[in-house]
Design an enzyme around this catalytic site. Structure first.
Site, short mmCIF file in Angstrom:
data_model
loop_
_atom_site.label_atom_id
_atom_site.label_comp_id
_atom_site.label_asym_id
_atom_site.label_seq_id
_atom_site.Cartn_x
_atom_site.Cartn_y
_atom_site.Cartn_z
N PRO A 35 0.83 -1.20 0.00
CA PRO A 35 0.00 0.00 0.00
C PRO A 35 0.87 1.26 0.00
O PRO A 35 1.83 1.34 0.76
CB PRO A 35 -0.80 -0.12 1.31
CG PRO A 35 -0.02 -1.06 2.17
CD PRO A 35 0.72 -1.97 1.25
N CYS A 80 0.42 5.56 -0.18
CA CYS A 80 -0.36 6.80 -0.26
C CYS A 80 0.08 7.62 -1.47
O CYS A 80 1.28 7.77 -1.73
CB CYS A 80 -0.14 7.65 0.98
SG CYS A 80 -0.99 7.01 2.41
N TYR A 102 0.13 4.29 13.17
CA TYR A 102 -1.22 4.83 13.01
C TYR A 102 -2.12 4.26 14.12
O TYR A 102 -1.65 3.53 15.00
CB TYR A 102 -1.72 4.58 11.59
CG TYR A 102 -0.85 5.35 10.60
CD1 TYR A 102 -0.86 6.74 10.62
CD2 TYR A 102 0.02 4.71 9.74
CE1 TYR A 102 -0.03 7.47 9.76
CE2 TYR A 102 0.86 5.43 8.89
CZ TYR A 102 0.83 6.82 8.91
OH TYR A 102 1.66 7.53 8.09
N ARG A 111 -1.86 -5.64 8.69
CA ARG A 111 -0.48 -5.14 8.59
C ARG A 111 -0.02 -4.71 9.97
O ARG A 111 -0.70 -3.93 10.65
CB ARG A 111 -0.35 -3.98 7.60
CG ARG A 111 1.10 -3.51 7.49
CD ARG A 111 1.38 -2.57 6.35
NE ARG A 111 2.06 -3.26 5.26
CZ ARG A 111 2.89 -2.68 4.39
NH1 ARG A 111 3.11 -1.38 4.45
NH2 ARG A 111 3.48 -3.36 3.44
N ARG A 114 8.52 0.81 -3.28
CA ARG A 114 9.19 1.77 -4.16
C ARG A 114 9.68 1.18 -5.47
O ARG A 114 9.68 1.86 -6.49
CB ARG A 114 10.33 2.44 -3.38
CG ARG A 114 9.80 3.39 -2.31
CD ARG A 114 10.83 3.72 -1.27
NE ARG A 114 11.14 2.56 -0.44
CZ ARG A 114 12.02 2.56 0.55
NH1 ARG A 114 12.69 3.67 0.83
NH2 ARG A 114 12.23 1.47 1.27
C1 LIG Z 1 5.03 6.76 -1.29
C2 LIG Z 1 4.81 5.74 -0.19
C3 LIG Z 1 3.58 5.67 0.45
C4 LIG Z 1 3.34 4.71 1.44
N1 LIG Z 1 2.08 4.60 1.99
C5 LIG Z 1 1.80 3.55 2.79
C6 LIG Z 1 0.46 3.26 3.18
O1 LIG Z 1 -0.49 3.92 2.76
N2 LIG Z 1 0.25 2.22 4.01
C7 LIG Z 1 1.28 1.43 4.47
O2 LIG Z 1 1.05 0.50 5.23
N3 LIG Z 1 2.56 1.67 4.08
C8 LIG Z 1 2.82 2.67 3.24
N4 LIG Z 1 4.10 2.84 2.78
C9 LIG Z 1 5.12 1.85 3.12
C10 LIG Z 1 5.18 0.77 2.04
O3 LIG Z 1 3.98 0.02 1.98
C11 LIG Z 1 6.35 -0.22 2.29
O4 LIG Z 1 6.09 -0.90 3.49
C12 LIG Z 1 7.70 0.51 2.38
O5 LIG Z 1 7.83 1.45 1.31
C13 LIG Z 1 8.86 -0.45 2.35
O6 LIG Z 1 8.87 -1.20 1.14
P1 LIG Z 1 9.85 -0.81 -0.10
O7 LIG Z 1 11.24 -0.81 0.43
O8 LIG Z 1 9.58 -1.91 -1.09
O9 LIG Z 1 9.41 0.52 -0.61
C14 LIG Z 1 4.36 3.83 1.83
C15 LIG Z 1 5.62 3.94 1.21
C16 LIG Z 1 5.84 4.86 0.20
C17 LIG Z 1 7.18 4.88 -0.49
#
Ligand SMILES: Cc1cc2nc3c(=O)[nH]c(=O)nc-3n(C[C@H](O)[C@H](O)[C@H](O)COP(=O)(O)O)c2cc1C
Length: 367
Positions: free
Chosen positions: A23, A25, A188, A236, A337
């Site tokens: 997920p 945002c 949260y 989560r 990402r």
């Molecule tokens: C732009 C952005 C928005 C995010 N929004 C959420 C979210 O809405 N809910 C959530 O649980 N994690 C959110 N995260 C965390 C990601 O779900 C993920 O756990 C985190 O980026 C680590 O994974 P990655 O290294 O593959 O990016 C967000 C991360 C990014 C980069």
């Protein structure tokens, strides 16, 4: 044979592979008016493109159960009919690509009312400043010096929250989602209740482990009641606040041991998969991040409880993802990402691993 591209079944739902979108945002909904919290063209193309890219399951961004539960005024919400209708177009598009639409339902608690991350680094908005509002939380403790001190939730307000999560889950089903994920991570609201660092209540929702986990389990039960028995519920979690891992930090927080204990209870209450992240509850902790650094928390839950788990965090390469699944550390990987950088990452990974993956007919000439 690739483990990453093996289908995965939970209840009656089969997910075509184990490479899923985390997920994220997008801060791209209208902050007020009739389109408040309604997904629009940006959300449609963002989510549909990753489905067309071969991703097995797509989780929406944290979608608020009520206006004050949004993180920023620009977040998605699912508390009215206009939002429900608009999500239908997105779930249809995801399913048309042989992918599974999932929604993360959330309340931001004390971390609510912030700017979009690209405006002033997502600074908190004071109540009445721009589109800002007064946040609520288990206890009147501000996240940091810049955040507003939240109002402490009353017992009636807590009961109302449980209903809001259930109502949003009901709407998610009507909108065509096949997975619902309760956001209990990243500091949260639900996470704020779980952790003794943020929950200083003295009523039935604070103090002991049983009291701190009460709201989360009530939400799980209420969501399970409206969510069909043939479809999965995810939760989560932040497996640790990163306080207990630091010998020099003697503040009390939520620990990996708590997570294992809680995972067993979530399983008994009908949760099908623990999406295992960490952190976000205390702002000033030391985290040693490295590729796959959160995978061991997921692996421990899987090994000690038998609950299915998703691993997330700095998973960026096909062979790294393949190894996590093949070694039995997790049942699925969630990419954040890397999928922003590369919407068709799943197709590139399948090619590298010699596996089959969905490719839209319109793109077959490129194969
Ligand atoms: C732009 C952005 C928005 C995010 N929004 C959420 C979210 O809405 N809910 C959530 O649980 N994690 C959110 N995260 C965390 C990601 O779900 C993920 O756990 C985190 O980026 C680590 O994974 P990655 O290294 O593959 O990016 C967000 C991360 C990014 C980069």
């Amino acid at each position: 044979m690739s483990a990453l591209f093996e289908p995965f079944s939970l209840r009656s739902l089969t997910i075509p592979n184990r490479l899923w979108m985390a997920p994220m945002c997008q801060y791209s909904a209208a902050p007020e008016g009739p389109a408040q919290g309604v997904p629009g063209d940006w959300h449609f193309q963002h989510l549909a493109a990753r489905a067309a890219g071969g991703t097995g399951l797509i989780l929406t961004e944290a979608t608020a159960v009520s206006p004050e539960g949004r993180i920023s005024p620009y977040d998605l919400g699912l508390w009215n009919d206009a939002q429900t209708e608009a999500f239908r177009r997105i779930t249809d598009a995801i399913k048309a690509q042989n992918s599974v639409p999932g929604i993360q339902i959330a309340h931001a608690g004390r971390k609510a009312s912030t700017e979009r991350t690209w405006v002033d680094r997502g600074r908190p908005l004071a109540p009445g400043e721009g589109h800002g509002w007064q946040p609520v939380a288990p206890s009147p403790l501000a996240f940091d010096a810049a955040h507003t001190t939240p109002d402490e939730l009353t017992a009636d307000q807590i009961a109302g929250l449980v209903e809001k999560f259930a109502d949003t889950a009901r709407r998610a089903l009507a909108a065509g989602f096949q997975v619902v994920e309760i956001h209990g991570a990243h500091g949260y609201l639900v996470n704020q209740f779980l952790s003794p660092y943020t929950n200083h209540r003295t009523d039935a929702y604070g103090g002991s482990y049983e009291n701190r986990t009460r709201l989360a389990l009530e939400i799980v039960d209420a969501v399970r009641e409206v969510w069909p028995a043939e479809l999965p519920v995810f939760f989560r979690i932040s497996a640790t606040d990163w306080l207990s891992e630091d010998d020099r930090d003697d503040r009390e927080g939520w620990t990996a041991d708590d997570t294992v204990r809680f995972a067993r209870e979530l399983k008994e209450h009908g949760v099908d998969l623990l999406d295992t992240s960490t952190g976000g509850n205390a702002p000033d902790v030391r985290i040693t991040s490295a590729p796959g650094y959160q995978v061991p928390f997921a692996e421990r839950v899987k090994k000690e409880t038998g609950l299915a788990v998703g691993a997330v965090g700095l998973i960026t390469e096909a062979r790294q993802a393949e190894k996590i699944i093949a070694d039995g550390q997790a049942d699925a990987v969630l990419l954040g990402r890397e999928l922003l950088r590369s919407p068709s990452f799943a197709q590139h990974a399948a090619r590298e691993l010699g596996a089959a993956v969905h490719i839209p007919q319109q793109y077959h000439r490129a194969v």
